[in-house]
Design an enzyme around this catalytic site. Structure first.
Site, PDB file in Angstrom:
ATOM      1  N   CYS A  78     -12.230 -21.723   1.727  1.00  0.00           N
ATOM      2  CA  CYS A  78     -11.695 -23.277   0.992  1.00  0.00           C
ATOM      3  C   CYS A  78     -11.779 -22.811  -0.621  1.00  0.00           C
ATOM      4  O   CYS A  78     -11.313 -21.916  -0.577  1.00  0.00           O
ATOM      5  CB  CYS A  78     -12.294 -23.836   1.614  1.00  0.00           C
ATOM      6  SG  CYS A  78     -12.502 -25.221   0.866  1.00  0.00           S
ATOM      7  N   HIS A 169     -13.016 -24.501   6.941  1.00  0.00           N
ATOM      8  CA  HIS A 169     -14.275 -23.670   7.064  1.00  0.00           C
ATOM      9  C   HIS A 169     -14.675 -22.990   8.934  1.00  0.00           C
ATOM     10  O   HIS A 169     -14.574 -24.546   8.804  1.00  0.00           O
ATOM     11  CB  HIS A 169     -15.486 -25.247   6.336  1.00  0.00           C
ATOM     12  CG  HIS A 169     -15.471 -25.252   5.197  1.00  0.00           C
ATOM     13  ND1 HIS A 169     -16.042 -25.239   4.003  1.00  0.00           N
ATOM     14  CD2 HIS A 169     -14.890 -26.111   4.529  1.00  0.00           C
ATOM     15  CE1 HIS A 169     -15.523 -25.422   2.975  1.00  0.00           C
ATOM     16  NE2 HIS A 169     -14.432 -26.304   3.722  1.00  0.00           N
ATOM     17  N   GLU A 171     -17.001 -21.231   9.491  1.00  0.00           N
ATOM     18  CA  GLU A 171     -18.409 -21.377   9.472  1.00  0.00           C
ATOM     19  C   GLU A 171     -19.388 -22.874   9.530  1.00  0.00           C
ATOM     20  O   GLU A 171     -20.118 -22.336  10.569  1.00  0.00           O
ATOM     21  CB  GLU A 171     -19.529 -21.065   8.263  1.00  0.00           C
ATOM     22  CG  GLU A 171     -19.406 -21.765   6.693  1.00  0.00           C
ATOM     23  CD  GLU A 171     -17.847 -22.329   6.300  1.00  0.00           C
ATOM     24  OE1 GLU A 171     -17.889 -22.919   5.208  1.00  0.00           O
ATOM     25  OE2 GLU A 171     -16.876 -21.485   6.862  1.00  0.00           O
TER      26      GLU A 171
END
Length: 187
Positions: A78, A169, A171
């Site tokens: 990002c 993202h 994560e």
């Protein structure tokens, strides 16, 4: 293998968790000197303008360029993708200027337009769970850049040698496939 996560802003702990699930040691990087002790680094999501200012303030711009010059892998997610780009649409200067691409900030809209999807990614068997939050996209890319994923015809993940970039993202999910892919680049 030690993988750093630049800890100036953004989803640091979440990246550390997935690095460790993927089988490496995660290191929170707050000082330039720490770059000498890691094998690869993740530039997390966050706010790219703020992160760029903090990188200048703490000496990370030249240090990360040198890290890249050594062929050490860098993965930008990002805002991290924006930090890697050679060109940012509507902005005079890039941050690191390492990856041959032009990116558009907030290309998928504002916070309320955030979404999740399963995304096919070149080099990864199963689709990756991807979270898009005010996500950028790659508008153009240069020689040596391999497109790894698209969403609705827009480029959302790419690789150029030892550099990896994703609009989304990874994560913010339990899916560590992108982190495993990055670890394979570091090996």
């Amino acid at each position: 293998m030690k993988i750093g996560v630049l800890a100036l802003q953004g989803a640091v702990a979440e990246h550390i968790r997935l690095i460790e699930l993927a089988g490496a040691e995660g290191v929170i990087v707050k000082k330039v000197e720490q770059l000498a002790d890691i094998d690869g680094i993740i530039l997390p999501g966050g706010e790219s303008t703020t992160m760029g200012k903090l990188m200048h303030l703490y000496g990370f711009i030249d240090a990360l360029r040198s890290f890249s010059d050594q062929g050490k892998p860098i993965f930008g997610t990002c805002a991290g993708m924006i930090l890697l780009a050679e060109e940012i649409a509507g902005q005079e200067q890039p941050h690191l200027g390492l990856m041959s691409m032009r990116v558009a900030r907030n290309a998928f809209g504002r916070q309320r337009e955030s979404f999740e999807t399963d995304l096919p990614v070149v080099g990864i068997v199963e689709p990756v769970r991807a979270v898009f939050i005010r996500a950028p996209l790659i508008e153009e890319f240069g020689a040596g850049v391999e497109v790894l994923a698209t969403y609705n015809g827009q480029i959302v993940a790419a690789r150029q040698g030892h550099l990896l970039a994703a609009s989304f993202h990874p994560e913010l999910t339990d899916d560590y496939a992108m982190h495993s892919y990055f670890l394979s680049m570091v090996k």
